[in-house]
Structures are given as structure tokens and as C-alpha cells.
Design a protein around this motif. Sequence first.
Motif, PDB file in Angstrom:
ATOM      1  N   ALA A  12      39.643  36.274  35.341  1.00 55.12           N
ATOM      2  CA  ALA A  12      38.264  35.874  35.609  1.00 55.12           C
ATOM      3  C   ALA A  12      37.800  34.759  34.679  1.00 55.12           C
ATOM      4  CB  ALA A  12      37.333  37.076  35.487  1.00 55.12           C
ATOM      5  N   ARG A  13      38.359  34.723  33.482  1.00 52.76           N
ATOM      6  CA  ARG A  13      37.946  33.729  32.492  1.00 52.76           C
ATOM      7  C   ARG A  13      38.897  32.543  32.415  1.00 52.76           C
ATOM      8  NH1 ARG A  13      37.396  38.383  27.873  1.00 52.76           N
ATOM      9  NH2 ARG A  13      36.108  39.776  29.128  1.00 52.76           N
ATOM     10  N   ALA A  14      39.920  32.548  33.241  1.00 55.31           N
ATOM     11  CA  ALA A  14      40.996  31.567  33.080  1.00 55.31           C
ATOM     12  C   ALA A  14      40.549  30.136  33.356  1.00 55.31           C
ATOM     13  CB  ALA A  14      42.162  31.930  33.991  1.00 55.31           C
ATOM     14  N   GLY A  15      39.788  29.920  34.402  1.00 61.05           N
ATOM     15  CA  GLY A  15      39.491  28.552  34.821  1.00 61.05           C
ATOM     16  C   GLY A  15      40.687  27.966  35.537  1.00 61.05           C
ATOM     17  N   GLY A  16      40.484  26.847  36.183  1.00 55.51           N
ATOM     18  CA  GLY A  16      41.592  26.208  36.900  1.00 55.51           C
ATOM     19  C   GLY A  16      41.742  26.673  38.323  1.00 55.51           C
ATOM     20  N   PHE A  68      49.588  28.990  36.914  1.00 56.35           N
ATOM     21  CA  PHE A  68      48.963  28.590  38.178  1.00 56.35           C
ATOM     22  C   PHE A  68      47.691  27.759  38.008  1.00 56.35           C
ATOM     23  CE2 PHE A  68      51.681  32.101  39.520  1.00 56.35           C
ATOM     24  CZ  PHE A  68      52.288  31.541  40.635  1.00 56.35           C
ATOM     25  N   ALA A  69      47.262  27.525  36.782  1.00 62.60           N
ATOM     26  CA  ALA A  69      46.119  26.643  36.573  1.00 62.60           C
ATOM     27  C   ALA A  69      46.440  25.256  37.101  1.00 62.60           C
ATOM     28  CB  ALA A  69      45.768  26.585  35.092  1.00 62.60           C
ATOM     29  N   GLY A  70      45.630  24.741  38.001  1.00 60.76           N
ATOM     30  CA  GLY A  70      45.891  23.436  38.589  1.00 60.76           C
ATOM     31  C   GLY A  70      46.946  23.447  39.687  1.00 60.76           C
ATOM     32  N   ARG A  71      47.528  24.629  39.945  1.00 61.83           N
ATOM     33  CA  ARG A  71      48.573  24.743  40.968  1.00 61.83           C
ATOM     34  C   ARG A  71      48.042  25.436  42.227  1.00 61.83           C
ATOM     35  NH1 ARG A  71      54.330  24.601  40.180  1.00 61.83           N
ATOM     36  NH2 ARG A  71      54.056  24.640  37.911  1.00 61.83           N
ATOM     37  N   THR A  72      46.860  26.061  42.119  1.00 62.62           N
ATOM     38  CA  THR A  72      46.240  26.719  43.267  1.00 62.62           C
ATOM     39  C   THR A  72      44.727  26.594  43.127  1.00 62.62           C
ATOM     40  OG1 THR A  72      46.118  28.766  44.570  1.00 62.62           O
ATOM     41  CG2 THR A  72      46.146  29.018  42.171  1.00 62.62           C
ATOM     42  N   GLU A 105      43.099  50.726  32.463  1.00 58.04           N
ATOM     43  CA  GLU A 105      42.703  49.716  31.486  1.00 58.04           C
ATOM     44  C   GLU A 105      43.538  48.453  31.630  1.00 58.04           C
ATOM     45  OE1 GLU A 105      40.526  47.896  28.447  1.00 58.04           O
ATOM     46  OE2 GLU A 105      40.104  49.598  29.773  1.00 58.04           O
ATOM     47  N   GLY A 106      44.810  48.597  31.961  1.00 57.78           N
ATOM     48  CA  GLY A 106      45.636  47.413  32.210  1.00 57.78           C
ATOM     49  C   GLY A 106      45.084  46.565  33.335  1.00 57.78           C
ATOM     50  N   LYS A 107      44.632  47.215  34.405  1.00 61.40           N
ATOM     51  CA  LYS A 107      44.033  46.489  35.523  1.00 61.40           C
ATOM     52  C   LYS A 107      42.704  45.845  35.127  1.00 61.40           C
ATOM     53  CE  LYS A 107      46.652  46.999  39.277  1.00 61.40           C
ATOM     54  NZ  LYS A 107      47.136  45.858  40.099  1.00 61.40           N
ATOM     55  N   ARG A 108      41.885  46.580  34.390  1.00 60.68           N
ATOM     56  CA  ARG A 108      40.599  46.006  33.963  1.00 60.68           C
ATOM     57  C   ARG A 108      40.825  44.751  33.117  1.00 60.68           C
ATOM     58  NH1 ARG A 108      38.761  51.777  33.668  1.00 60.68           N
ATOM     59  NH2 ARG A 108      39.834  51.945  31.662  1.00 60.68           N
ATOM     60  N   GLN A 109      41.741  44.841  32.173  1.00 61.15           N
ATOM     61  CA  GLN A 109      41.975  43.692  31.295  1.00 61.15           C
ATOM     62  C   GLN A 109      42.676  42.551  32.031  1.00 61.15           C
ATOM     63  OE1 GLN A 109      43.286  44.205  27.287  1.00 61.15           O
ATOM     64  NE2 GLN A 109      42.300  46.204  27.045  1.00 61.15           N
ATOM     65  N   ALA A 110      43.545  42.853  32.991  1.00 57.92           N
ATOM     66  CA  ALA A 110      44.171  41.793  33.791  1.00 57.92           C
ATOM     67  C   ALA A 110      43.108  41.032  34.579  1.00 57.92           C
ATOM     68  CB  ALA A 110      45.218  42.393  34.729  1.00 57.92           C
ATOM     69  N   ALA A 113      47.790  36.645  31.720  1.00 54.87           N
ATOM     70  CA  ALA A 113      47.731  35.449  30.883  1.00 54.87           C
ATOM     71  C   ALA A 113      48.826  34.453  31.258  1.00 54.87           C
ATOM     72  CB  ALA A 113      47.848  35.839  29.411  1.00 54.87           C
ATOM     73  N   ILE A 114      50.021  34.954  31.547  1.00 54.61           N
ATOM     74  CA  ILE A 114      51.103  34.073  32.000  1.00 54.61           C
ATOM     75  C   ILE A 114      50.723  33.423  33.322  1.00 54.61           C
ATOM     76  CG2 ILE A 114      53.474  34.040  32.886  1.00 54.61           C
ATOM     77  CD1 ILE A 114      54.125  36.220  30.816  1.00 54.61           C
ATOM     78  N   ALA A 115      50.222  34.228  34.262  1.00 54.66           N
ATOM     79  CA  ALA A 115      49.833  33.686  35.563  1.00 54.66           C
ATOM     80  C   ALA A 115      48.735  32.651  35.430  1.00 54.66           C
ATOM     81  CB  ALA A 115      49.384  34.824  36.476  1.00 54.66           C
ATOM     82  N   ALA A 116      47.774  32.889  34.541  1.00 54.97           N
ATOM     83  CA  ALA A 116      46.680  31.937  34.355  1.00 54.97           C
ATOM     84  C   ALA A 116      47.197  30.593  33.888  1.00 54.97           C
ATOM     85  CB  ALA A 116      45.672  32.510  33.355  1.00 54.97           C
TER      86      ALA A 116
END
Length: 313
Positions: free
Chosen positions: A157-161, A85-89, A147-152, A79-82
Amino acid sequence: MQRICVIGGSRYFGKLLVQRLRTAGHQVTVINRGSGRPPAGVEHLVVDRDDEAALLAALGPRTFDVVVDQVCYMPVQAAIAARVFAGRTRRYVMTSTIEVYDPATTALPPVPADTPVPEETVDPAAWPVDLELPWHDGAYLEAHYAEGKRQAEAVLARAGGFTFASVRSAHVLGGGTREFTGRLAHYTRRATTGEPVTVHARPLPTVFIHWAELAELLRWAATEADFAGPLNACSDGPLDVHALTAAIAAQTGREPRHQPATATTPASPFSFDRHYAMSNARAKELGFAFSHTADWLPDAVTEALAEAAVPTA
């Protein structure tokens, strides 16, 4: 030349990935907490990826063509990465794992035992996310690694950007002392000392990948391919634990010893009583050519034996 950011990249196949990206002429930035310096010519940002404000400050105005995230283990990090990096890559590639398919860790659609598991078995776009779970508790995270990997994956996948892709790696072998999990060493030690290997009564096959092949696939996924969503990464040629110990015995000259797993004596790594050997068909269709496990396993065993300073037969 592309501008590529690698989060992590300080050890094992991540370090090799950084080297290969640099050798290919790309402009590479590595982000980590200072655990290891990247090669000459690679920009190094020392920052904790879990500290959103510090990460934003360290990045400043930088933008990238691709981000390769080697160390995303939980949805809170994703979530932090999303956000950062949204609009940055334009593209975000996350290193994931075969363990997302482990039926012992969650309820999954059944796949016949003789059928390699395809990517759609775990769809990150539909996977539920719970950011309120105690992800920052080390013991909880270790117990819920899959589960941590699945949820990450689901968060990104849903972040957009950006376009998101995940590379679900098989069990990684090779690299001598760089093989930091110690799982192959577990077998070579027992093969040379005569200690038994603990196995299930009917172990099922799993899939593997050489550390250098995984680094190459990640380079390809970052700089050449344009797929989105999950991608399985494994060499051809599944092996069960008996085939693995036989490959080691071929070099040590000692017959492998096995003992049954019990409630108090857990099975050795790579002995599985459940099916989740992956299919690599999608990656092949996209143009990546995999090796066969038999092509590189003998050398990986030789490396592991050399590290233990035990002569081969």
C-alpha cells in the motif's frame, strides 16, 4: 486485451482465474516455482519469487497492465515485489484474507457483533511493518499468518509506482478435490460417519465465498475495476457452524452431532467464538454482484460428499 501477470496461479481458484483471464482474451504470464503448468497459450516463468535477482532476470524487459499476486504471505515478499514491479505495472492486486480481521491475532477497533466488519477496520496504509521478524521460519509464519498478510498489504500500500488493491477473501468453499484446505471435508466426513463436530458454546457466524465466485471477483478486480485499497469478498448470507452442519445434514439424512470445545479438544474449522464476519458493501457499491451462500453451498456439499464416495440422501 491487457497484459496480466499472475504470481502463483497453479491451483484452486488461482488456476481458475488464469483460465478465465485467458478465455477473456488477455495476454497472461504466470510466475511460480514450477509447481504446475498453466493452460496452453499462457506464458510460464519458473522462478522463486523470493529470489529478487532471479525474479528480475526472469522478467527481463516485460511490463504488465496488472499483476495479481496470489501467494504473498509476508512483508518480506511484498517488499521484493514492490521493488521489482515498481514502474513495471500500473496496478497490483494482492489476494488477502478475512483473517486480517481476526481479533484473536491482534488488537483491533471493536465492531459490534451484529455489524459486518468494514475494510477500514484494518487500514494497510497505517499498519506497522517489521521486516526483521523471522518471516522465513515456516513455523513462525504459520503461527502469524494473519499478521503476515496485514503487513504484506501495508508494504504494498505504501510502495508507490503502481495502484495497489487487496482482495480480502472470505472462507473459500467448493471445487471438490480442488478445495485443498480440507475444511468442508472435515464436516462431511463427520456427518457421514456419525463422528461429532466440536463447537464453541456460542459460536458466532462467519462468511464464505464459492471458489469460482472468488476467481471471478479477482478477474473483475484486475481487468474492470479501478479501486484502490482493501476490498472484502464474501457471498451474502453469513452462517454459524450449526447452520453449516444443518446444510450438510439436509443431504446426508443424518442429524449432526456436536460436542463442546475444551482446552484439549479445539473447535472445528468455522466454529468461532469471536466476531469478524465481513461486510461486502464496498464491492457492491463498486458494481460487483455477489451470490448468496445458499445458492451454491448445497452443490459444494454434494462435491465434498462425492469425493468421499458417500451417497447423498
